[in-house]
Design a protein around this motif. Structure first.
Motif, PDB file in Angstrom:
ATOM      1  N   LEU A 148     -12.331 -66.964  -5.737  1.00  0.00           N
ATOM      2  CA  LEU A 148     -11.439 -67.457  -4.702  1.00  0.00           C
ATOM      3  C   LEU A 148     -11.836 -66.811  -3.459  1.00  0.00           C
ATOM      4  O   LEU A 148     -12.057 -67.612  -2.429  1.00  0.00           O
ATOM      5  N   THR A 155     -14.950 -68.212  -1.010  1.00  0.00           N
ATOM      6  CA  THR A 155     -14.764 -69.648  -0.660  1.00  0.00           C
ATOM      7  C   THR A 155     -15.419 -69.659   0.869  1.00  0.00           C
ATOM      8  O   THR A 155     -14.857 -70.744   1.444  1.00  0.00           O
ATOM      9  N   PHE A 166      -7.173 -71.462  -0.150  1.00  0.00           N
ATOM     10  CA  PHE A 166      -7.307 -70.736  -1.486  1.00  0.00           C
ATOM     11  C   PHE A 166      -6.507 -69.344  -1.588  1.00  0.00           C
ATOM     12  O   PHE A 166      -6.296 -68.845  -2.577  1.00  0.00           O
ATOM     13  N   LEU A 179      -4.448 -67.525  -4.763  1.00  0.00           N
ATOM     14  CA  LEU A 179      -4.726 -66.405  -5.510  1.00  0.00           C
ATOM     15  C   LEU A 179      -3.382 -65.583  -5.843  1.00  0.00           C
ATOM     16  O   LEU A 179      -2.941 -64.951  -6.894  1.00  0.00           O
TER      17      LEU A 179
END
Length: 548
Positions: A421, A424, A431, A435
């Protein structure tokens, strides 16, 4: 013996991600599709996580088993201790007959299930989250709603969903305090960032909750109540989080929304009382059936609970109780045996704070309540024994869920998911809440998720040129909507709502709402990072972040 956590054990991040996801995907499959009982799903998921930790991640068997033991111990205390005490307190009011008076009082305020849900699940639950946290709000409010005659699934489900708004500021702001300690961003700055995100969710949450239980058209019928409940809570949450800090938004917002809604109900009532399908019409109770003294006696357990929970939340009280009533020890064989990615040993210290734990406050409230509600201590012991029997499977579920979480974290599987993540790039702000959501799903705690990922959120944001308070705040905000589907939370809600063995049904009830809210927070965070930057508070990093 020491062992270092790997992030990419298969040397191909895609394959490592797939393997690390298997235990989590199994939980979703087991509860949504296979419809397993909670304790069965969590035990099997723990076994799967153990196998992957040992065979793929290379975790020594001894450390893996010790990690399971550590998780089980934490599951039993403080989590199960709190749940047992919350249900015990409620059972005392039922055994003594006092809950019948409470139902009468709620009926005189309103017989409408929609309004009862707002008062108890949303407002009172928010207050309890601000003072106690760690499962107490869902356990107590779900038990109360079931006692009032709510459908158990809806009682537990809406209490889980209602708990999203206050989680970030739970337990006198502990989640944000931890995020500050880990990231180096001042508490007030994170509180302000979260306080400029969650009120947008809070203002719509009452309408969302009522729409779930009664449908949109029926929700519109009580729009004045929804507006008063949502706007009062959101406004107080915003003001307190931005100007007072993270300690009091839930307490102020919860109490404020209760006062505002009850004030409205003195001058306004819905045209039609709504109740669940096939539910008998409410029995019209004659006014003055119970005296003021009887009503105070019936509510006394929850009055005592409120006083003790507030006292237990005060830092000087916590410090005093911990000074005389806490056993702290390094977990044998596990402490400093696992190295993180920088090669630093990970401390594994268990704190048995048997006096300052929220469960102890509820236990004392139960003890004080036994004579108040007219029971003997012998009868109180019988109620406690019955509560333990009632919760035997939820206790097993919570213990195994925490074992599952600890193995995922200690083996490095959680870090694999987080690393993907974090890579990205410019889309990372979208995102970042994911998380936090993932961290709370795994650990069951926004505090734990912030401890896990706040530093990663900070570093990644700096790398891509985004203000770190946006992503650290997003970790906190995203975590709150993961709470409703965390296996730990599901187990607690099922125990309180008499849904033991039906955890899969409860999980399916909440999971789509979790994803909907997560999508909203992710889009809002993306906008905060690149479009509405004026919303970001000004702050100066803490010095200790650069010197430790």
């Amino acid at each position: 013996m020491t062992w270092q956590q790997p992030i990419n054990p298969l040397n191909t991040i895609g394959l490592s991600l797939l393997v690390a996801s298997i235990p989590i995907l199994f939980i979703f499959w087991a509860l949504i599709i296979r419809k397993m009982k909670g304790y069965q799903a969590s035990l099997i998921a723990t076994a799967i996580a153990l196998v992957i930790a040992v065979t793929i991640y290379g975790m020594p068997v001894k450390l893996a088993l010790l990690s399971v033991s550590h998780g089980v111990l934490y599951g039993l205390f403080p989590i199960c201790w709190l749940v047992i005490m919350a249900v015990f307190l409620f059972n005392l009011t039922v055994k003594s007959g006092q809950f019948e008076i409470i139902k009468y009082v709620m009926g005189t305020i309103t017989d409408d299930r929609r309004l009862q849900a707002l008062l108890i699940a949303f407002s009172f639950g928010s207050f309890l989250e601000g003072t106690a946290g760690f499962g107490a709000p869902v356990a107590i409010t779900a038990a109360m709603l079931v006692g009032l005659g709510f459908n158990p699934l809806y009682a537990s489900g809406i209490c889980l969903i209602a708990n999203t708004a206050p989680v970030a500021f739970g337990s006198i702001g502990i989640p944000i305090t931890v995020a500050s300690q880990v990231s180096g961003i001042p508490e007030l700055a994170i509180s302000q960032m979260v306080g400029r995100t969650l009120p947008l969710l809070s203002v719509f949450l009452p309408f969302y909750l009522v729409s779930i239980i009664s449908g949109v058209s029926k929700a519109r019928e009580i729009m004045p109540a929804l507006v008063v409940s949502g706007v009062s809570f959101a406004l107080l949450q915003y003001l307190s989080s931005n100007f007072l800090g993270p300690s009091l938004p839930d307490v102020i917002g919860g109490l404020g929304s209760i006062v505002c809604l009850m004030g409205l109900l003195r001058v306004w009532k819905p045209k039609q009382v709504w109740r669940f399908a096939n539910e008998p019409a409410p029995v019209v109770q004659p006014a003055g059936l119970y005296s003021t003294k009887q009503i105070i006696r019936a509510w006394s357990p929850f009055m005592v609970l409120t006083i003790l929970i507030i006292a237990w939340g005060l830092q000087p009280v916590k410090d005093m109780l911990n000074a005389t009533g806490m056993i702290q020890f390094e977990f044998p064989g596990l402490h400093n045996a696992i190295l993180n990615q920088t090669g630093a040993p990970i401390a594994k210290v268990f704190k048995f704070n048997y006096l300052s734990a929220a469960g102890t406050a509820i236990f004392l409230a139960g003890l004080f309540s036994i004579p108040l509600v007219g029971l003997t201590f012998r009868e109180g012991i019988q109620v406690f024994a019955g509560t333990l029997k009632q919760l035997r499977f939820p206790i097993l579920t919570v213990a195994s869920v925490l074992a599952f979480a600890y193995v995922l974290n200690d083996s490095g599987m959680t870090l694999t998911l987080a690393d993907v993540l974090a890579n990205t790039d410019l889309l990372f702000p979208f995102f970042a809440p994911v998380l936090g959501w993932l961290g709370v799903f795994i650990t069951g705690s926004d505090t734990s998720a912030n401890a896990l990922f706040s530093k990663l959120q900070f570093a990644t944001a700096q790398t891509i040129g985004v203000d770190p308070v946006v992503t650290v705040g997003a970790n906190v905000s995203g975590g709150v909507v993961g709470k409703m589907i965390s296996p730990q939370s599901i187990a607690v809600a099922a125990a309180a709502g008499n849904l033991v063995g039906q955890e899969a049904q409860l999980f399916r009830f909440t999971v789509k709402h979790s994803f909907i809210m997560l999508g909203f927070i992710s889009l809002l965070t993306l906008a905060q990072a690149y479009v509405i930057k004026w919303i970001i508070p000004n702050y100066v990093l803490l010095i200790h972040f650069f010197t430790t």
